[in-house]
Design a protein around this motif. Structure first.
Motif, PDB file in Angstrom:
ATOM      1  N   GLU A 153     -24.951  -2.770  42.620  1.00 54.47           N
ATOM      2  CA  GLU A 153     -26.277  -2.171  42.779  1.00 54.47           C
ATOM      3  C   GLU A 153     -26.614  -1.233  41.622  1.00 54.47           C
ATOM      4  OE1 GLU A 153     -29.960  -1.274  44.424  1.00 54.47           O
ATOM      5  OE2 GLU A 153     -28.526  -2.832  45.004  1.00 54.47           O
ATOM      6  N   VAL A 154     -25.636  -0.395  41.231  1.00 52.56           N
ATOM      7  CA  VAL A 154     -25.905   0.634  40.218  1.00 52.56           C
ATOM      8  C   VAL A 154     -25.856   0.053  38.812  1.00 52.56           C
ATOM      9  CG1 VAL A 154     -25.092   2.807  39.221  1.00 52.56           C
ATOM     10  CG2 VAL A 154     -25.071   2.485  41.707  1.00 52.56           C
ATOM     11  N   PHE A 155     -24.744  -0.599  38.457  1.00 54.77           N
ATOM     12  CA  PHE A 155     -24.523  -0.987  37.067  1.00 54.77           C
ATOM     13  C   PHE A 155     -25.090  -2.361  36.716  1.00 54.77           C
ATOM     14  CE2 PHE A 155     -21.112   2.016  38.088  1.00 54.77           C
ATOM     15  CZ  PHE A 155     -21.325   2.956  37.102  1.00 54.77           C
ATOM     16  N   SER A 156     -25.440  -3.159  37.716  1.00 51.69           N
ATOM     17  CA  SER A 156     -26.012  -4.467  37.430  1.00 51.69           C
ATOM     18  C   SER A 156     -27.501  -4.512  37.770  1.00 51.69           C
ATOM     19  CB  SER A 156     -25.262  -5.550  38.214  1.00 51.69           C
ATOM     20  OG  SER A 156     -25.818  -6.823  37.954  1.00 51.69           O
ATOM     21  N   GLN A 157     -27.850  -4.165  39.000  1.00 54.74           N
ATOM     22  CA  GLN A 157     -29.248  -4.253  39.418  1.00 54.74           C
ATOM     23  C   GLN A 157     -30.116  -3.153  38.814  1.00 54.74           C
ATOM     24  OE1 GLN A 157     -30.303  -6.855  41.125  1.00 54.74           O
ATOM     25  NE2 GLN A 157     -28.237  -7.685  41.308  1.00 54.74           N
ATOM     26  N   ASN A 158     -29.622  -1.899  38.859  1.00 54.85           N
ATOM     27  CA  ASN A 158     -30.445  -0.786  38.397  1.00 54.85           C
ATOM     28  C   ASN A 158     -30.368  -0.574  36.892  1.00 54.85           C
ATOM     29  OD1 ASN A 158     -31.145  -0.377  41.060  1.00 54.85           O
ATOM     30  ND2 ASN A 158     -29.663   1.262  41.398  1.00 54.85           N
ATOM     31  N   LEU A 159     -29.150  -0.480  36.350  1.00 58.70           N
ATOM     32  CA  LEU A 159     -28.981  -0.198  34.925  1.00 58.70           C
ATOM     33  C   LEU A 159     -28.945  -1.454  34.068  1.00 58.70           C
ATOM     34  CD1 LEU A 159     -26.295   2.657  35.181  1.00 58.70           C
ATOM     35  CD2 LEU A 159     -28.778   2.884  34.906  1.00 58.70           C
ATOM     36  N   GLY A 160     -28.508  -2.573  34.644  1.00 58.17           N
ATOM     37  CA  GLY A 160     -28.463  -3.816  33.886  1.00 58.17           C
ATOM     38  C   GLY A 160     -27.397  -3.862  32.809  1.00 58.17           C
ATOM     39  N   TRP A 161     -26.347  -3.074  32.978  1.00 60.88           N
ATOM     40  CA  TRP A 161     -25.298  -3.038  31.967  1.00 60.88           C
ATOM     41  C   TRP A 161     -24.375  -4.242  32.027  1.00 60.88           C
ATOM     42  CZ3 TRP A 161     -23.460   2.805  32.334  1.00 60.88           C
ATOM     43  CH2 TRP A 161     -24.499   3.619  31.867  1.00 60.88           C
ATOM     44  N   PHE A 162     -24.064  -4.712  33.239  1.00 63.17           N
ATOM     45  CA  PHE A 162     -23.087  -5.791  33.406  1.00 63.17           C
ATOM     46  C   PHE A 162     -23.645  -6.855  34.350  1.00 63.17           C
ATOM     47  CE2 PHE A 162     -20.710  -1.768  32.901  1.00 63.17           C
ATOM     48  CZ  PHE A 162     -20.088  -2.036  31.694  1.00 63.17           C
ATOM     49  N   PRO A 163     -23.212  -8.098  34.186  1.00 63.14           N
ATOM     50  CA  PRO A 163     -23.642  -9.166  35.104  1.00 63.14           C
ATOM     51  C   PRO A 163     -23.094  -8.913  36.509  1.00 63.14           C
ATOM     52  CG  PRO A 163     -22.721 -10.083  33.075  1.00 63.14           C
ATOM     53  CD  PRO A 163     -22.396  -8.624  33.084  1.00 63.14           C
ATOM     54  N   PRO A 164     -23.839  -9.357  37.543  1.00 70.08           N
ATOM     55  CA  PRO A 164     -23.364  -9.157  38.919  1.00 70.08           C
ATOM     56  C   PRO A 164     -22.325 -10.175  39.351  1.00 70.08           C
ATOM     57  CG  PRO A 164     -25.462 -10.281  38.941  1.00 70.08           C
ATOM     58  CD  PRO A 164     -25.168  -9.972  37.498  1.00 70.08           C
ATOM     59  N   GLU A 165     -22.085 -11.194  38.528  1.00 69.18           N
ATOM     60  CA  GLU A 165     -21.185 -12.272  38.897  1.00 69.18           C
ATOM     61  C   GLU A 165     -20.142 -12.464  37.811  1.00 69.18           C
ATOM     62  OE1 GLU A 165     -22.103 -16.367  41.119  1.00 69.18           O
ATOM     63  OE2 GLU A 165     -22.647 -16.422  38.999  1.00 69.18           O
ATOM     64  N   ALA A 166     -18.902 -12.764  38.210  1.00 70.51           N
ATOM     65  CA  ALA A 166     -17.812 -13.006  37.272  1.00 70.51           C
ATOM     66  C   ALA A 166     -17.998 -14.363  36.590  1.00 70.51           C
ATOM     67  CB  ALA A 166     -16.470 -12.958  38.001  1.00 70.51           C
ATOM     68  N   PRO A 167     -17.283 -14.626  35.473  1.00 69.97           N
ATOM     69  CA  PRO A 167     -17.376 -15.940  34.804  1.00 69.97           C
ATOM     70  C   PRO A 167     -17.005 -17.067  35.753  1.00 69.97           C
ATOM     71  CG  PRO A 167     -16.260 -14.355  33.393  1.00 69.97           C
ATOM     72  CD  PRO A 167     -16.431 -13.693  34.726  1.00 69.97           C
ATOM     73  N   GLN A 168     -17.774 -18.154  35.702  1.00 75.90           N
ATOM     74  CA  GLN A 168     -17.602 -19.254  36.649  1.00 75.90           C
ATOM     75  C   GLN A 168     -16.912 -20.478  36.052  1.00 75.90           C
ATOM     76  OE1 GLN A 168     -18.572 -18.953  40.064  1.00 75.90           O
ATOM     77  NE2 GLN A 168     -18.558 -16.856  39.240  1.00 75.90           N
ATOM     78  N   SER A 169     -16.702 -20.497  34.751  1.00 71.75           N
ATOM     79  CA  SER A 169     -16.114 -21.670  34.109  1.00 71.75           C
ATOM     80  C   SER A 169     -14.643 -21.793  34.456  1.00 71.75           C
ATOM     81  CB  SER A 169     -16.284 -21.583  32.589  1.00 71.75           C
ATOM     82  OG  SER A 169     -17.650 -21.460  32.250  1.00 71.75           O
ATOM     83  N   ASP A 170     -14.100 -23.008  34.295  1.00 74.77           N
ATOM     84  CA  ASP A 170     -12.686 -23.249  34.539  1.00 74.77           C
ATOM     85  C   ASP A 170     -11.855 -22.685  33.394  1.00 74.77           C
ATOM     86  OD1 ASP A 170     -13.283 -24.579  36.883  1.00 74.77           O
ATOM     87  OD2 ASP A 170     -13.429 -26.534  35.887  1.00 74.77           O
ATOM     88  N   GLY A 171     -10.603 -22.333  33.717  1.00 72.52           N
ATOM     89  CA  GLY A 171      -9.691 -21.840  32.695  1.00 72.52           C
ATOM     90  C   GLY A 171      -9.773 -20.337  32.521  1.00 72.52           C
ATOM     91  N   VAL A 172      -8.814 -19.801  31.766  1.00 75.72           N
ATOM     92  CA  VAL A 172      -8.728 -18.363  31.536  1.00 75.72           C
ATOM     93  C   VAL A 172      -9.584 -17.940  30.346  1.00 75.72           C
ATOM     94  CG1 VAL A 172      -7.127 -16.475  31.017  1.00 75.72           C
ATOM     95  CG2 VAL A 172      -6.419 -18.317  32.538  1.00 75.72           C
ATOM     96  N   GLY A 173      -9.837 -18.865  29.419  1.00 79.65           N
ATOM     97  CA  GLY A 173     -10.594 -18.526  28.211  1.00 79.65           C
ATOM     98  C   GLY A 173     -11.929 -17.863  28.475  1.00 79.65           C
ATOM     99  N   PRO A 174     -12.752 -18.395  29.414  1.00 84.46           N
ATOM    100  CA  PRO A 174     -14.056 -17.767  29.663  1.00 84.46           C
ATOM    101  C   PRO A 174     -13.970 -16.323  30.134  1.00 84.46           C
ATOM    102  CG  PRO A 174     -14.005 -19.993  30.561  1.00 84.46           C
ATOM    103  CD  PRO A 174     -12.614 -19.678  30.121  1.00 84.46           C
TER     104      PRO A 174
END
Length: 314
Positions: A153-174
């Protein structure tokens, strides 16, 4: 040292065997048996009987246990009918991500909690000590899901600093390619541990400050910095080493909630989805792997303690 390690290894193997026995018993306590739990409530009696024959559930319990134990030892955790995929392949896909998330959160915990605990102990009963103690109690008491939701709520929705969702791709690289999306999950998972570790570190440093060897070093003219980092720190780290081994179950429990909140495709989210879908083979596979990792972590912590504190071997 070798004898101590061998004794602890034997104890760890015994604990793993006890866990497998408990898991095996729970499997056979499922309503309607494993066949009904896996095939679902609409399965016919003929389908259940055929499933029991194909999977050996019609054999004596001790035969079933040793067969199941052999399968688990070779990495065969069964087949997920819900996902139409072997449990082993699912674990191979999801486990590296949870390991990376856990290691990164654990690294952040140690980097923040150890200096914080030392600083609190050196400046005890000062304003910073009171503020840090109050924040530690708040984060230690706050549920993981609450911290995660507030962070979104604070850092994604209000401030927009970070995405609200983690990387979704396969593997550790993403994970490292989109590291900004990993900040909130890592911090959410680490905050609870930081609160606990910093309190233990503070108490441990305070206990060692009153020891005779500290006064002896001070009497010999050692500087406060040398006394703190060359004498006190090694002994004060002993409880932290123990906590590192014991924190693995808590990290996985926190990862289950954290991965669900941030939709991070790791073992925690896999377990959560399997629980919702009553996918018991997946749940059992995750439980066995988690138990093994916990015992292995405790074994490594015991060996590290023996290296740091020779009194442990006695």
């Amino acid at each position: 040292m070798i004898g101590y390690i061998l004794r602890r290894l034997a104890q760890s193997i015994l604990v793993v065997l006890v866990v497998t026995i408990i898991v095996f018993i729970l499997l056979h306590q499922l309503p309607g048996g494993a066949a009904r739990a896996i095939l679902g409530p609409r399965a016919t009696a003929a389908q259940i009987a055929d499933f029991n024959v194909q999977n050996g559930y019609n054999q004596p319990l001790f035969v079933q246990y040793f067969r199941q134990l052999g399968d688990w030892a070779t990495g065969n955790f069964g087949f997920s009918i819900k996902l139409n995929q072997s449990v082993s392949s699912l674990l191979v896909q999801r486990m590296p991500k949870t390991i990376v998330l856990g290691l990164l959160s654990l690294a952040l915990t140690v980097i923040v909690a150890v200096p914080l605990g030392i600083y609190q102990a050196v400046h005890r009963n000062k304003p910073f000590d009171y503020i840090a103690t109050g924040l530690s109690f708040i984060f230690y008491a706050a549920p993981t899901f609450f911290i995660g939701l507030v962070a979104i709520e604070v850092f994604s929705q209000n401030l927009g600093w970070f995405p609200p969702e983690a990387p979704q791709s396969d593997g550790v690289g993403p994970i490292f390619a989109q590291f900004d999306a990993m900040v909130l999950p890592i911090v959410t998972l680490a905050l609870l541990s930081i609160a606990g570790f910093s309190r233990y570190m503070r108490s441990s440093v305070l206990d060692n400050l009153d020891q005779d060897y500290v006064r002896t070093a001070q009497a010999k003219g050692a500087s406060p910095t040398r006394v703190l980092y060359h004498h006190i720190l090694r002994n004060a780290m002993i409880p932290i080493i123990t906590l590192l081994g014991l924190s693995l179950p808590a990290i996985f429990a926190g990862a289950l909630i954290t991965e669900s909140i941030f939709n991070f495709p790791g073992m925690g989210l896999l377990f959560w989805q399997a629980a919702q879908a009553s996918d018991y083979p997946v749940e059992l596979g995750v439980v066995i792997i988690t138990a093994f990792a916990t015992v292995a972590g405790n074994l490594l912590a015991d060996i590290s303690l023996a290296v740091l504190d020779p009194r442990v071997k006695l």
